[in-house]
Design a protein around this motif. Structure first.
Motif, PDB file in Angstrom:
ATOM      1  N   PRO A 133       0.432  -1.707   0.031  1.00  0.00           N
ATOM      2  CA  PRO A 133       0.159  -0.205   0.017  1.00  0.00           C
ATOM      3  C   PRO A 133       0.642   1.508   0.249  1.00  0.00           C
ATOM      4  O   PRO A 133       2.457   1.392   0.376  1.00  0.00           O
ATOM      5  N   ARG A 134       0.829   2.168  -0.571  1.00  0.00           N
ATOM      6  CA  ARG A 134       1.117   3.556  -0.633  1.00  0.00           C
ATOM      7  C   ARG A 134       1.625   3.904   0.599  1.00  0.00           C
ATOM      8  O   ARG A 134       2.657   4.725   1.153  1.00  0.00           O
ATOM      9  N   SER A 135       0.100   3.978   2.034  1.00  0.00           N
ATOM     10  CA  SER A 135       0.821   4.151   2.517  1.00  0.00           C
ATOM     11  C   SER A 135       2.059   3.442   3.459  1.00  0.00           C
ATOM     12  O   SER A 135       2.840   4.053   4.357  1.00  0.00           O
ATOM     13  N   ALA A 136       1.874   2.234   3.313  1.00  0.00           N
ATOM     14  CA  ALA A 136       3.432   1.556   3.756  1.00  0.00           C
ATOM     15  C   ALA A 136       5.030   1.922   3.627  1.00  0.00           C
ATOM     16  O   ALA A 136       5.811   2.389   3.998  1.00  0.00           O
ATOM     17  N   GLN A 137       4.324   2.197   2.711  1.00  0.00           N
ATOM     18  CA  GLN A 137       6.017   3.129   1.061  1.00  0.00           C
ATOM     19  C   GLN A 137       5.527   4.395   2.333  1.00  0.00           C
ATOM     20  O   GLN A 137       7.134   4.678   2.019  1.00  0.00           O
ATOM     21  N   GLU A 138       4.969   5.134   2.345  1.00  0.00           N
ATOM     22  CA  GLU A 138       4.872   6.637   3.121  1.00  0.00           C
ATOM     23  C   GLU A 138       5.755   6.426   4.024  1.00  0.00           C
ATOM     24  O   GLU A 138       7.051   6.886   4.856  1.00  0.00           O
ATOM     25  N   ASN A 139       5.576   5.909   5.147  1.00  0.00           N
ATOM     26  CA  ASN A 139       5.849   5.400   6.107  1.00  0.00           C
ATOM     27  C   ASN A 139       7.135   4.802   6.516  1.00  0.00           C
ATOM     28  O   ASN A 139       8.094   4.735   7.368  1.00  0.00           O
ATOM     29  N   ARG A 140       7.786   3.840   5.111  1.00  0.00           N
ATOM     30  CA  ARG A 140       9.044   3.602   5.122  1.00  0.00           C
ATOM     31  C   ARG A 140      10.176   4.457   4.846  1.00  0.00           C
ATOM     32  O   ARG A 140      11.192   4.700   5.407  1.00  0.00           O
ATOM     33  N   ILE A 141       9.358   5.234   3.944  1.00  0.00           N
ATOM     34  CA  ILE A 141      10.427   7.191   3.842  1.00  0.00           C
ATOM     35  C   ILE A 141      10.147   7.642   5.282  1.00  0.00           C
ATOM     36  O   ILE A 141      11.479   7.959   5.519  1.00  0.00           O
ATOM     37  N   ARG A 142      10.010   7.827   5.957  1.00  0.00           N
ATOM     38  CA  ARG A 142       9.357   8.471   7.825  1.00  0.00           C
ATOM     39  C   ARG A 142      10.445   7.870   8.145  1.00  0.00           C
ATOM     40  O   ARG A 142      10.766   8.788   8.978  1.00  0.00           O
ATOM     41  N   LEU A 143       9.963   6.536   8.242  1.00  0.00           N
ATOM     42  CA  LEU A 143      11.323   5.944   9.531  1.00  0.00           C
ATOM     43  C   LEU A 143      12.569   5.833   8.600  1.00  0.00           C
ATOM     44  O   LEU A 143      13.662   5.800   9.488  1.00  0.00           O
ATOM     45  N   HIS A 144      13.065   6.164   7.434  1.00  0.00           N
ATOM     46  CA  HIS A 144      14.133   6.052   7.012  1.00  0.00           C
ATOM     47  C   HIS A 144      15.139   7.412   7.651  1.00  0.00           C
ATOM     48  O   HIS A 144      15.635   7.734   8.035  1.00  0.00           O
ATOM     49  N   GLN A 145      14.004   8.301   7.135  1.00  0.00           N
ATOM     50  CA  GLN A 145      14.417   9.716   7.273  1.00  0.00           C
ATOM     51  C   GLN A 145      14.530   9.921   9.437  1.00  0.00           C
ATOM     52  O   GLN A 145      15.869  10.507   9.706  1.00  0.00           O
ATOM     53  N   ALA A 146      13.385   9.594   9.842  1.00  0.00           N
ATOM     54  CA  ALA A 146      13.804  10.105  11.165  1.00  0.00           C
ATOM     55  C   ALA A 146      15.043   8.711  12.058  1.00  0.00           C
ATOM     56  O   ALA A 146      16.424   9.433  12.779  1.00  0.00           O
ATOM     57  N   ARG A 147      15.282   8.236  11.145  1.00  0.00           N
ATOM     58  CA  ARG A 147      16.803   7.049  11.862  1.00  0.00           C
ATOM     59  C   ARG A 147      17.511   7.732  11.367  1.00  0.00           C
ATOM     60  O   ARG A 147      19.079   7.498  12.648  1.00  0.00           O
ATOM     61  N   GLN A 148      17.575   8.203   9.743  1.00  0.00           N
ATOM     62  CA  GLN A 148      19.459   9.162   9.929  1.00  0.00           C
ATOM     63  C   GLN A 148      19.451   9.768  11.025  1.00  0.00           C
ATOM     64  O   GLN A 148      20.447  10.529  11.490  1.00  0.00           O
ATOM     65  N   GLU A 149      17.697  10.865  11.138  1.00  0.00           N
ATOM     66  CA  GLU A 149      18.095  12.405  11.546  1.00  0.00           C
ATOM     67  C   GLU A 149      18.286  12.158  13.272  1.00  0.00           C
ATOM     68  O   GLU A 149      19.362  12.756  13.495  1.00  0.00           O
ATOM     69  N   MET A 150      17.703  10.789  13.897  1.00  0.00           N
ATOM     70  CA  MET A 150      17.893  10.434  15.304  1.00  0.00           C
ATOM     71  C   MET A 150      19.430   9.903  15.443  1.00  0.00           C
ATOM     72  O   MET A 150      20.332  10.180  16.837  1.00  0.00           O
ATOM     73  N   THR A 151      20.019   8.951  14.598  1.00  0.00           N
ATOM     74  CA  THR A 151      21.287   9.133  14.296  1.00  0.00           C
ATOM     75  C   THR A 151      22.239  10.220  14.914  1.00  0.00           C
ATOM     76  O   THR A 151      22.856  10.142  15.552  1.00  0.00           O
ATOM     77  N   GLN A 152      21.895  11.012  13.810  1.00  0.00           N
ATOM     78  CA  GLN A 152      22.950  11.905  14.296  1.00  0.00           C
ATOM     79  C   GLN A 152      22.826  12.587  15.035  1.00  0.00           C
ATOM     80  O   GLN A 152      23.928  13.749  15.703  1.00  0.00           O
ATOM     81  N   ALA A 153      21.981  12.941  15.669  1.00  0.00           N
ATOM     82  CA  ALA A 153      21.318  13.909  17.084  1.00  0.00           C
ATOM     83  C   ALA A 153      21.860  12.884  18.323  1.00  0.00           C
ATOM     84  O   ALA A 153      22.425  13.187  18.625  1.00  0.00           O
ATOM     85  N   LEU A 154      21.695  12.370  18.026  1.00  0.00           N
ATOM     86  CA  LEU A 154      22.286  11.308  19.656  1.00  0.00           C
ATOM     87  C   LEU A 154      22.945  10.464  19.488  1.00  0.00           C
ATOM     88  O   LEU A 154      24.018  10.000  20.993  1.00  0.00           O
ATOM     89  N   GLY A 155      23.822  10.417  18.823  1.00  0.00           N
ATOM     90  CA  GLY A 155      25.683   9.833  18.448  1.00  0.00           C
ATOM     91  C   GLY A 155      25.435   8.465  18.215  1.00  0.00           C
ATOM     92  O   GLY A 155      26.397   7.650  18.219  1.00  0.00           O
ATOM     93  N   ARG A 156      24.076   7.751  18.062  1.00  0.00           N
ATOM     94  CA  ARG A 156      23.826   6.428  18.415  1.00  0.00           C
ATOM     95  C   ARG A 156      22.449   5.721  17.743  1.00  0.00           C
ATOM     96  O   ARG A 156      22.102   6.352  16.821  1.00  0.00           O
TER      97      ARG A 156
END
Length: 285
Positions: A133-156
């Protein structure tokens, strides 16, 4: 236009040593875009006019560098840049066909979203190993972005609970998004299974696949046979065990039980006939 894996990802920076393709220069005030001038001439001609084909080729050549720029912008995400370039060129052809110079909109303002949208649809429709479903594709993008941003902010690497809180999801919903992400690329059955081998060929994933169990067809017969076997005398059950489960010959059974081979043969025949009768089978079979 639908959201795809590429919508929220920034353009690739120029520090990756890729050749930079200059963007088409937007004409200044009072300056006309040469490609748009060609388009106006093209739109004034009939479709079957011999001059239209040559003009169309000139327009395509003029804007081809812009399509290469779009392809490189979305490169490095699992698709060959050449395929993305061809997809962008399809968008260019659609833009040429759909552009109306009388609307007063610059062609570049119409072309870039059209070509980029074509590339995004390519990612959406042709890069997923399975349709989700398109919603699943959109959530995959959100997950990818959140993981990158939080990894950079938290250092882990963020934990699952931290990601779920950031995305406003429950942990179960987050796990579902992760499972869907695995469907973006299918793993080849020829890939190694990850086990260690001492100089031998590493087994592939295909070797671990299950196969059809033909014994499943005998389950009903086996279950029906159990009560019939239970009704047999102990001696007959023992003879059947030795003959059909331990693979002894009639001669070996006779020597073991102190009977003649002919007597064992008669006992086996009578026992099998009794079992067939109990199962409702033809005793002459």
């Amino acid at each position: 236009m639908s959201v795809t894996d590429t919508d929220a990802l920034p353009a690739r920076p120029s520090s990756d040593n890729r050749p930079l393709i200059p963007a088409p220069r937007r004409p200044g005030p009072g300056e006309q875009d040469p490609g748009e001038a060609l388009l106006r001439q093209l739109k004034a001609l009939d479709e079957d006019d011999p001059r239209a084909c040559a003009l169309r080729e000139r327009v395509v050549s003029h804007y081809a560098p812009a399509m290469k720029r779009i392809a490189h912008r979305y490169g490095g995400r699992g698709e060959p840049v050449e395929d993305l370039y061809q997809t962008a060129m399809v968008g260019l052809c659609k833009a040429i066909r759909g552009f109306d110079p009388d609307r007063g909109v610059p062609f570049l303002g119409y072309l870039m979203p059209t070509a980029s949208g074509e590339v995004k649809r390519h990612f959406r429709d042709h890069t997923w190993a399975m349709r989700v479903p398109r919603s699943a594709q959109e959530n995959r993008i959100r997950l990818h972005q959140a993981r990158q941003e939080m990894t950079q902010a938290l250092g882990r690497t963020p934990t699952g609970d931290e990601l779920a809180s950031r995305l406003g999801m429950t942990r179960e919903q987050l796990d579902e998004v992760r499972q869907v992400s695995d469907l973006y690329r299918a793993l080849s059955l020829d890939a190694p299974d990850g086990s260690e081998s001492d100089g031998e060929v590493t087994p592939s994933l295909e070797e671990h696949l299950g196969c059809e169990d033909h014994l499943l067809d005998l389950v009903v017969d086996r279950e029906a046979l159990k009560p019939a076997l239970a009704r047999l005398p102990e001696r007959e059950r023992h003879i059947l065990m030795l003959r059909y489960f331990q693979d002894h010959t009639q001669t070996e059974i006779a020597e073991r039980l102190g009977y003649s081979q002919m007597h064992i043969s008669r006992l086996l025949r009578a026992t099998l006939d009794q079992l067939r009768k109990d199962l409702g089978m033809d005793t002459a079979a």
